[in-house]
Scaffold this motif. Structure first.
Motif, short mmCIF file in Angstrom:
data_model
loop_
_atom_site.label_atom_id
_atom_site.label_comp_id
_atom_site.label_asym_id
_atom_site.label_seq_id
_atom_site.Cartn_x
_atom_site.Cartn_y
_atom_site.Cartn_z
N VAL A 1 0.95 -1.13 0.16
CA VAL A 1 -0.18 -0.08 0.05
C VAL A 1 0.76 1.05 0.07
O VAL A 1 1.66 1.36 0.84
CB VAL A 1 -0.94 -0.03 1.05
CG1 VAL A 1 -1.62 1.24 1.20
CG2 VAL A 1 -1.86 -1.14 1.11
N LEU A 2 0.60 1.90 -0.85
CA LEU A 2 1.40 3.08 -1.04
C LEU A 2 0.73 4.37 -0.07
O LEU A 2 1.32 5.08 0.12
CB LEU A 2 1.76 4.01 -2.49
CG LEU A 2 2.52 2.87 -3.61
CD1 LEU A 2 2.47 3.20 -4.77
CD2 LEU A 2 3.75 2.46 -2.74
N SER A 3 -0.77 4.65 -0.31
CA SER A 3 -1.45 5.35 0.22
C SER A 3 -2.84 4.68 0.43
O SER A 3 -3.28 3.87 -0.45
CB SER A 3 -1.57 6.64 -0.43
OG SER A 3 -2.19 6.67 -1.79
N GLY A 4 -3.46 5.21 1.28
CA GLY A 4 -4.87 4.55 2.01
C GLY A 4 -5.07 3.49 2.49
O GLY A 4 -4.01 3.17 3.28
N ARG A 5 -5.97 2.65 2.45
CA ARG A 5 -5.92 1.48 3.47
C ARG A 5 -6.77 0.23 2.50
O ARG A 5 -7.72 0.53 1.63
CB ARG A 5 -6.96 1.88 4.44
CG ARG A 5 -6.93 0.91 5.48
CD ARG A 5 -7.61 1.43 6.51
NE ARG A 5 -6.83 0.83 7.94
CZ ARG A 5 -5.89 1.11 8.51
NH1 ARG A 5 -5.20 1.94 7.82
NH2 ARG A 5 -5.35 0.79 9.65
N LEU A 6 -6.03 -0.74 2.49
CA LEU A 6 -6.57 -2.06 1.79
C LEU A 6 -6.90 -3.25 2.68
O LEU A 6 -6.06 -3.38 3.53
CB LEU A 6 -5.61 -2.39 0.67
CG LEU A 6 -5.78 -3.70 -0.10
CD1 LEU A 6 -6.99 -3.24 -1.24
CD2 LEU A 6 -4.62 -4.38 -0.82
N THR A 7 -7.83 -3.70 2.51
CA THR A 7 -8.43 -4.94 3.20
C THR A 7 -8.28 -6.15 2.29
O THR A 7 -8.93 -6.16 1.16
CB THR A 7 -9.66 -4.93 3.85
OG1 THR A 7 -10.09 -3.72 4.68
CG2 THR A 7 -10.19 -6.18 4.57
N ILE A 8 -7.61 -7.10 2.68
CA ILE A 8 -7.32 -8.16 1.93
C ILE A 8 -8.23 -9.18 2.71
O ILE A 8 -8.21 -9.82 3.39
CB ILE A 8 -6.03 -8.94 1.50
CG1 ILE A 8 -4.98 -7.83 1.03
CG2 ILE A 8 -6.08 -10.13 0.94
CD1 ILE A 8 -3.52 -8.16 1.01
N GLN A 9 -9.30 -9.63 2.19
CA GLN A 9 -10.26 -10.39 2.49
C GLN A 9 -10.03 -11.80 2.20
O GLN A 9 -9.75 -12.05 0.91
CB GLN A 9 -11.72 -10.20 2.03
CG GLN A 9 -12.44 -8.73 2.39
CD GLN A 9 -13.53 -8.61 1.55
OE1 GLN A 9 -14.61 -8.74 2.15
NE2 GLN A 9 -13.32 -8.04 0.27
N MET A 10 -10.04 -12.68 3.11
CA MET A 10 -9.70 -14.20 2.87
C MET A 10 -10.73 -14.94 3.55
O MET A 10 -11.25 -14.63 4.64
CB MET A 10 -8.24 -14.46 3.18
CG MET A 10 -7.22 -13.81 2.29
SD MET A 10 -5.37 -14.10 2.53
CE MET A 10 -5.32 -13.18 4.32
N ARG A 11 -10.86 -16.27 3.28
CA ARG A 11 -12.09 -17.14 3.97
C ARG A 11 -11.92 -17.23 5.27
O ARG A 11 -12.88 -17.39 6.11
CB ARG A 11 -12.16 -18.34 3.30
CG ARG A 11 -12.40 -18.32 1.60
CD ARG A 11 -13.82 -17.54 1.30
NE ARG A 11 -14.12 -17.55 0.15
CZ ARG A 11 -15.18 -17.03 -0.56
NH1 ARG A 11 -16.00 -16.26 0.28
NH2 ARG A 11 -15.49 -17.01 -1.63
#
Length: 118
Positions: free
Chosen positions: A55-65
């Motif tokens: 992630v360079l900027s912002g926010r990421l959610t990596i959804q996994m089971r």
């Protein structure tokens, strides 16, 4: 070969489309890409390759089971090969992604976003 640095902010400023990887460099047979993300991508897996997110900027959610991984600026995560996942950004997020050249970003050439060089 160029001896100029690649400015990722400038590259990201050059396009507006979401979930559309832009190749900015090659690295040992891999594509180095920037991506703008907002909303859900789609559930997918890669049977033969890991999936690298920075992630360079912002926010990421990596959804996994079996649970989510949430990343902020400067944080990275590698989804192991074969693990089903769905990246999601609740606001515009800028990412650096590295994957083997020619790898479809959904694991399936028929549903993959087209990568372009910038």
């Amino acid at each position: 070969m160029t001896r100029q640095p690649i400015n990722l902010v400038d590259k990201l400023d050059g396009f507006a489309d979401l979930w559309s990887p832009k190749i900015v460099a090659g690295f040992n047979g891999h594509d180095v890409m920037v991506v703008k993300a907002n909303g859900d991508f789609n559930w997918h897996s890669h049977p033969d390759t890991d999936d690298f997110f920075l992630v360079l900027s912002g926010r990421l959610t990596i959804q996994m089971r079996d649970g989510d991984v949430v990343l902020g600026p400067g944080e990275m995560y590698v989804v192991p090969r074969g693990v089903e996942h769905c990246p999601r950004a609740d606001a515009e997020t800028h990412l650096l992604i590295i994957e083997p050249a020619g790898t479809p970003n959904t694991g399936n050439p028929e549903t993959a976003a087209i990568k372009t060089k910038i």
